[in-house]
Structures are given as structure tokens and as C-alpha cells.
Design an enzyme around this catalytic site. Structure first.
Site: not given
Length: 428
Positions: A87, A166, A173, A188, A192
Site C-alpha cells: 500500500h 471505512d 473525513r 482507514s 482495508k
């Protein structure tokens, strides 16, 4: 005595005043918000309280777990390969997922890259892939598992049932000025990523003007909290802090970045993109327990074979020409010397304004829009020679894009000191 009952106002004021939220209270909050029992304005007040007061490690672990438990967790144990994932916190010209997923698959791991769309000046991986004619972002769970088994890699959209809390909280947000809260970013991302079910995870935490984290201190805090969350959930996790003051590679924009990824897979491409791809691949291969050097695999051409199969498996034509923008404008150097600075944020915003990104969720993006850089910091440049070319289908956007580049380019008599691409490595 029955279970504690909670209410939103008491939860908001407790966190606002610097108090700790009990585990049950956090679970109640996330669950009630996901179900629609807590109003958006109350949850946004709560997010703002977290922004100012933070969450301690125990609160953050519970918050993340509650978001994870709002949906289902994928089971990748049926595949014969070890699943590892990457990520990136998002940057400008960050097309690394495109060459990385097929490379790590060619090394023998399974790579389930459940990706997102771009919002603001950072490009989305799915937007890039969708510039390939025919390619489809959506895979059923069964199709994903089959593709991981047969091809080894998939870049696809996350299903609606992975951490639905999320999706709801992220959208909130985004419009309430609470994006930058480290505990909210960490929970967040990790809710995931843990839900995806990979055994190992490498985090690429960007630092600099073109990143969410502008300073190494904040990036390090985010990285270490995410590594802690991964380890606690049984996912082997490591994080790299990488530089995002200058765009990655020479291509910024959807189809342009796919083209650059293909150069890397073909054994060429810009040095920085190759370096980061191989560095992250080595981390992922290590987490998967494989004894192989991704640099050798990249040179062999096997990663390109996996790319073609991966694109075809999702309906894409890997041989089709990529879309090109209809209009181009060249930006030239104002003086001779060395390029000392090329601000990632300025270039990212310019590319976004050309049509490569979207201002609100659901908007279409232009496949061919974006920027090609002809020089990077450290290169010698001559007055009136091309620095970059801007591409768009809508030439009325050129003026706003050029305005974003105002002050983004520095030229001086001496070459700048080279900053390393990888600034730090954080492991449990």
C-alpha cells in the site's frame, strides 16, 4: 448488570476533553455509525475530536478492529501461493503498483492489489488501469481467487463488503477537514488491508510536498502505528518512508503512467521508478518467504508475461495502443543551469487540472491527460529547451494547469544534493 449503553454526545465530549474511549464504546460508535444510527454531523464532531486529541495504541487497535469487523475478511488461504500486498499512501507519478504486482507474482507470490481511485492531486491506480482498452476494475471474490491462482496477480476494485465502515467514514473525513488525522489514516488503511487477507504487507509511506505527510516525523509516526496494527492483526508488516518532494518517474497522468510502467517491465524506464519497484518487490518477496532476487526476474522478461496475462484476465487488450490526449503544450526552461527543484505538489495539481484527476467522487477522468517531464532535479537544462509537456483533451484547462506550476520549478548554477529515494525502513 447489563451491558453499558452509550450515546453519541457523551462519546464526543469525552474525546473532546481528552478522555479515553472504552473498547465497548468504540465498537458501539463504529457499528452504530455504519448502521446509520449516528448522524453524520455527530460522527464528524467525533472525528474532529480525534483529530485534536488522538487515539492511544489500545484505542487505535480497537477502532481498527471495529472497522474491520464492519464487513468480512477475505480468505486467501485456498491459493497455493503466499499472498503479499503493498500500500502506498499516495503521491505524484506513483505508478509503482503497475510493474510491482506482476513482478512479485513472477517471483512466485500471490499479489491481490485491491486499489482505489484518485481524489485530489494524487492519482488512483484504477484510473490508470482503466486507460487500457477493455480493462475492467471489478472482480468477484471467486474470480479474484482464480486469477491469483492462475496468473498470480490482480489489480482490482475493493468489494463493497470489505470494511464498509471505512467507505462511510472516509467520505465524511474528506468533506470535514479531518483527512490528516494520523489515527484515522492508520485505521482507514489498515482495516482495508487486513480485510484483504494477505499474509504480508509492505507500506510505502510518502514524505514531502506531494504527499499527505509533509514531514519525516509525521510520516514515521504514521508508519510505525500502521506497522503495529498489522503485527497485532497477524499480518507481517514492514514500512518504507520514501521521498515525494519530486514526482516519481517522468510520466504523470493515467495512460502516460501505464506507458512508463510498460517501459519498466520491458527492462527500461526511469531509474527512480525501477529502484522503488525493485526495493518494494524485495521486501514483499522476503515477507512471502521466497529466496529470489526480483531484479533478476525483471531482467528476464517474466514480469511482462504476467502483466499481459493479468490485463487479459480482466478483459483488457495489452497490445492495444493507449489513449492519447488531443492537445499538447510545451513548458520551456527560463534560464540555463541545473534543475534544482521540481515540486511534486505543483506538478500533481497541474496534472489534475489538465483532467487526469477528479474534484469530486464519481467524476470521469481523461485517460490521456497529464504531464511528461523532460528533466528531473540534478539534470543540466538550457534556456528555452523543453522542461515538460502538458497534455489534455480540453485546452481551456491549460491556463489553470500552468498557474499550478508557477513557482514549482527551480533552476540554479549548482546541481542540488541528491536526496535518497528510500529515507527510512520501519519494522516491528
Amino acid at each position: 448488570m447489563g451491558p453499558m449503553t452509550y450515546n453519541a454526545v457523551e462519546t464526543i465530549t469525552r474525546k473532546r476533553d481528552g478522555g479515553r474511549l472504552a473498547d465497548d464504546q468504540i465498537r458501539w460508535l463504529i457499528d452504530a455509525y455504519t448502521r446509520g444510527d449516528i448522524a453524520d454531523e455527530q460522527m464528524s464532531a467525533c472525528a474532529m475530536a480525534v483529530f485534536f486529541q488522538g487515539l492511544d495504541d489500545a484505542e487505535l487497535a480497537c477502532w481498527t478492529r471495529a472497522m474491520l469487523d464492519s464487513g468480512k475478511r477475505m480468505d486467501l488461504s485456498t491459493t497455493s501461493r503466499v499472498a503479499v500486498d503493498k500500500h502506498s499512501t499516495g503521491g505524484v507519478g506513483d505508478k509503482i503498483t503497475l510493474p510491482l504486482a506482476p513482478l512479485v507474482a513472477a517471483c512466485g507470490a500471490a499479489v491481490p492489489q485491491l486499489s482505489g481511485r484518485g481524489l485530489g492531486h494524487t492519482g488512483g491506480t484504477l484510473d490508470k488501469m482503466e486507460s487500457i482498452p477493455g480493462w475492467q476494475a471489478y472482480l468477484s471474490d471467486a474470480a479474484l481467487l482464480t486469477q491469483l491462482e492462475t496468473v498470480g496477480a490482480a489489480i482490482c476494485a475493493a468489494g463493497a463488503d470489505l470494511a464498509p465502515a471505512d467507505k462511510k467514514l472516509y467520505a465524511l473525513r474528506d468533506v470535514t477537514g479531518t483527512i490528516e488525522a494520523i489515527p484515522l489514516i492508520a485505521s482507514s488503511i489498515m482495516s482495508k488491508k487486513i480485510a484483504e487477507g494477505a499474509a504480508g504487507l509492505v507500506l510505502d509511506v510518502k514524505v514531502g510536498t506531494g504527499a499527505f505527510m509533509k514531514t519525516p516525523e509525521r510520516a514515521r509516526e504514521l508508519a510505525s502505528r500502521m506497522v503495529g496494527l498489522g503485527q497485532a492483526a497477524g499480518v507481517r508488516t514492514v514500512a518504507l518512508l520514501t521521498d515525494m518532494n519530486t514526482p516519481l518517474g517522468n510520466a504523470i497522468g493515467n495512460a502516460l503512467e501505464v506507458g512508463e510502467a510498460l517501459e519498466v517491465l520491458a527492462g527500461g524506464g526511469p531509474d527512480d521508478v525501477v529502484e522503488l519497484t525493485v526495493t518494494l518487490a524485495r521486501e514483499m518477496v522476503t515477507l512471502a518467504g521466497l529466496d529470489i532476487d526480483p531484479a533478476d526476474v525483471l531482467a528476464s522478461g517474466r514480469a511482462m508475461d504476467v502483466w499481459r496475462r493479468m490485463v487479459e484476465a480482466q478483459g483488457g487488450d495489452p497490445a492495444a495502443p493507449l489513449p492519447q490526449a488531443r492537445f499538447a503544450e510545451v513548458v520551456t526552461a527560463e534560464s540555463s543551469g541545473y534543475l534544482t527543484r521540481l515540486d511534486a505538489l505543483g506538478v500533481g495539481v497541474a496534472s489534475w487540472r489538465l483532467g487526469a484527476g477528479r474534484a469530486r467522487q464519481g467524476e470521469a477522468v481523461q485517460a490521456g491527460a497529464g504531464i511528461m517531464l523532460h528533466a528531473k532535479p540534478g539534470d543540466a537544462v538550457k534556456s528555452c529547451e523543453p522542461l515538460m509537456t502538458l497534455y489534455t483533451d480540453t485546452p481551456e484547462r491549460m491556463e489553470d494547469a500552468l498557474a499550478a506550476l508557477d513557482g514549482a520549478v527551480g533552476i540554479g548554477p549548482e546541481p542540488p544534493t541528491r536526496t535518497p529515494l528510500v529515507l527510512d525502513r520501519i519494522e516491528p
